[in-house]
Design an enzyme around this catalytic site. Sequence first.
Site, PDB file in Angstrom:
ATOM      1  CG  ASP A   1      -0.372  -0.225   2.516  1.00  0.00           C
ATOM      2  OD1 ASP A   1       0.839  -0.492   2.604  1.00  0.00           O
ATOM      3  OD2 ASP A   1      -1.121  -0.148   3.515  1.00  0.00           O
TER       4      ASP A   1
ATOM      5  CG  ASP B   1       2.881  -0.013  11.270  1.00  0.00           C
ATOM      6  OD1 ASP B   1       2.167   0.543  12.105  1.00  0.00           O
ATOM      7  OD2 ASP B   1       2.688   0.050  10.057  1.00  0.00           O
TER       8      ASP B   1
END
Length: 836
Positions: free
Chosen positions: A59, A472
Amino acid sequence: MFRSTVLTALSVSAAVTFVAAVSSQTYTWKNVKIGGGGGFVPNIVFNPSQKGLAFARTDIGGAYKLNSDDSWTPLLDFADDARWDYWGTDAIATDPVDPNRLYLATGMYTNSWDPSNGNILISTDQGKTFTPSPLPFKVGGNMPGRGMGERLAVDPNSNNILYFGARSGHGLWKSTNFGATWTQVQNFPSVGTYVPDPTDTTGYNNDIQGLAWVTFDSTSASGKNGTATPRIFVGVANKGTDNIFVSNDAGSTWAAVAGQNNTFLPHKGVLSAAENSLYISYSDGSGPYDGTAGSVWKYNITAGTWKDVTPVSGSDLYFGFGGVAVDAQRPGTVMVAALNSWWPDGQIFRSVDGGTTWTALWAWGNYPTLYKYYTYDDTLAPWIGPDDTNTDAGTLQIGWMMEGLSIDPFDSNHWLYGTGETIYGGHDLLKWDTTTSRNITLKSLADGIEETSVQGLISPPTGPPLISAIGDVDGFVHNDLDTPPAVSFSNPSYSSSSDIDYAGNSPTTIVRVGTSTDGSQGKQVAISNDSGATWYESQDYGAADDVAGGKIAVSANGDTILWKTSGSGTLVSQYTNAFTAVASLPTTAVIASDKKNNSIFYGADGSTFYVSTDGAKTFSKAGTLGSSTSPFRVIVHPNVTGDIWVSTDKGLFHSTDTGATFAAISGVSQAWSIALGAPKTAGGYPAIFAAANIGGVGYFRSDDAGVNWVQINDAAHGFGSASANVLAADLRTYGRVYIGTNGRGIFYGDASGADPAPTATASSTTVAPTTTSTVKSTATPSTTSVVSTTISATSSAPSSTATGTAQLYGQCGGIGWTGPTVCASASCSSCLRDTD
Ligand SMILES: *[C@@H]1O[C@H](CO)[C@@H](O)[C@H](O)[C@H]1NC(C)=O
Ligand SMILES: *[C@@H]1O[C@H](CO)[C@@H](O)[C@H](O)[C@H]1NC(C)=O
Ligand SMILES: *[C@@H]1O[C@H](CO)[C@@H](O)[C@H](O)[C@H]1NC(C)=O
Ligand SMILES: *[C@@H]1O[C@H](CO)[C@@H](O)[C@H](O)[C@H]1NC(C)=O
Ligand SMILES: *[C@@H]1O[C@H](CO)[C@@H](O)[C@H](O)[C@H]1NC(C)=O
Ligand SMILES: *[C@@H]1O[C@H](CO)[C@@H](O)[C@H](O)[C@H]1NC(C)=O
Ligand SMILES: *[C@@H]1O[C@H](CO)[C@@H](O)[C@H](O)[C@H]1NC(C)=O
């Protein structure tokens, strides 16, 4: 055109300014190997005609091609600052007729965070090179619903024909010339109505998801080579109204498929040619993070009948469904993934009888025991674990955000699926079907995919060459740049780290910041005395709950921490004292510490430079940064107190008198991340590296304190958005620079080509300190123009006209950019990584 601005006194000295000619030097660029991906992989697509040909899309980090040894090769590393949004890949189509042809639908956001319209990138050599075909609307590779699909499809009988299902109400588009030009299919009945959150005002969650997938029924052509396939299915993000449409006349007319159940959103429509059936996965949200209910249906194309084949029901059904795969060689073998089963783990189901009965990848034993019908293998990315295999432990091995699931059409044992963090799969899938010892090997197979969003990098003068702070996945000590780290940071581990710094006189002392404002996640500052090997949390260090994110600067001796938090202002703490507000520094100021003098800290805000000589308790205004309105970085010579570089929206500034005066570096019109590294000759001035606009946006090195520059990136290495990247330079290896990207992990570069001779001399303009009175003035360009013969030029970059903080993953600068200029402190790709 320049905006009228209130400036502090600006006196440009009469120094003669030569044009700094920029030459280039060949660099060898490699990823610092983290391994395992590190971000969301929305789909993996196999070519049905050429054995072994497959592509994965991410993405925020572009697309990859699968190699025969299970590794992946990135395809979009050429994307530079002007084409940063190519890394948002919303759909992929590999041509079943001519497997050399590959198409990518690219664009990052459909709202204002991406100013550009999308493209269909066309390749005729399996992704080695691309030609963009511009679309008249935006594409959202990092928008909600990005795991639905594929939205882009090639007609399997007449491969000049492609369809693309657009977002944002733009409907269905068709090309009849191999993607070169596109026209809207005017009579397609639905543009979609579903938006994830109508109350959102950013355009992110309140945009129409639109068309989700296009699937040709290859069997409907009955061998008519070159004739357009008559039957085409299209799934649309509608809830409660028709959401699957069909054409039986090659797209001339369209109608809703009769008998459909439109309770949920159709994520995937996968053809099982041998069964003449379509398998459809549904979820109550568009994903990728959500889904608390869903279903799986099978549509018998011949009979026009629907069958609910959902693998579980009742209280076992607490998730939606994402990835669907059929085994092309085994009619009736189908798999489906729970989109998000957050606890105890992700789940995958397999049927060998066309969805009548299913088996699962794990089952509950006596709580808390899980029967795992797999052996977990993360040898290619040992940090990605958890490796314990017996109980749930609240950690996820199988994964989450599982939208992309594929079985190799030439090899029933070979399968791959994408998660929020990696690609898993294996080469012994048929073991699943052996009743006695069901035990497949579930392996992280994302070698070569480096998809992290890098927030901070340091290369201290001693210890490991590189330590990273990453969105993340927290971050790593990179002892070996070419080997995946065994572990990420632990005790504490943060879901994301937003910055990292080392103490100049005590360089094994490292401080990092986490981004969680949830008090249960612990204090969000951690300190290491051993170069990041072990950490201790700063509850003893005066950090408060709910304070997180932002940027950090640790004093030269390591006893004082200055912290520009993401939401609680700029704070300072010495020893174990509570963090207290620094009143004399604007909260928007960029911060840094001196690397030699323990008492000295720096700040920069607008055109004003600030200095503290009392351990960041108080700051005073010092020199002026020309007409800058937005300083980006302050970095300090590792060996010399008060030798400071500041990058801003108006160029690059250098002070050798602890910030009292600054010289504007000639030829640099805009600079983002900067770094000082080992000098070319022992005792010489450190090499300086800059992501900058020096007659064009690129990456540059100067060995003479900014007089001459060489461009070090090339046409194959664009590194995406320049303003999103973080640089560190190696203090021990001359010429080595680290570039942390927003979506393509960390690169390191070493000079491999001849060092060009200096081509010109240049002097810098001198900007006087702020001690003179403030005057109103019309800004003039802070640098002279630059003639460049070697820069692979992009157009000049107008400065941003807006301010404010970008959304997570949002663009926060770049050519033509008029949106927010402050990057979100935790821009991440997959988010929600379970903290171990
Ligand atoms: C159609 O025929 C051409 C020429 O014989 C061949 O190259 C092509 O692969 C065929 N296409 C399909 C879909 O069978
Ligand atoms: C449609 O799907 C929903 C959700 O799975 C289900 O509750 C409902 O019974 C279905 N309706 C029909 C008519 O099958
Ligand atoms: C589809 O329906 C036809 C007609 O009822 C039937 O013969 C066929 O077996 C069905 N296909 C599948 C895969 O169930
Ligand atoms: C499953 O397979 C792995 C590797 O093939 C093996 O090490 C393990 O013992 C097996 N587990 C069971 C329960 O059979
Ligand atoms: C790190 O050093 C400080 C100061 O010497 C000491 O108080 C602390 O215990 C050390 N922490 C660790 C984890 O070694
Ligand atoms: C550090 O800087 C302060 C403020 O300029 C100065 O008073 C002090 O002497 C310096 N310390 C050292 C060790 O040079
Ligand atoms: C700092 O000083 C050390 C010792 O003289 C030297 O080896 C090193 O190269 C210097 N670092 C830089 C970046 O100049």
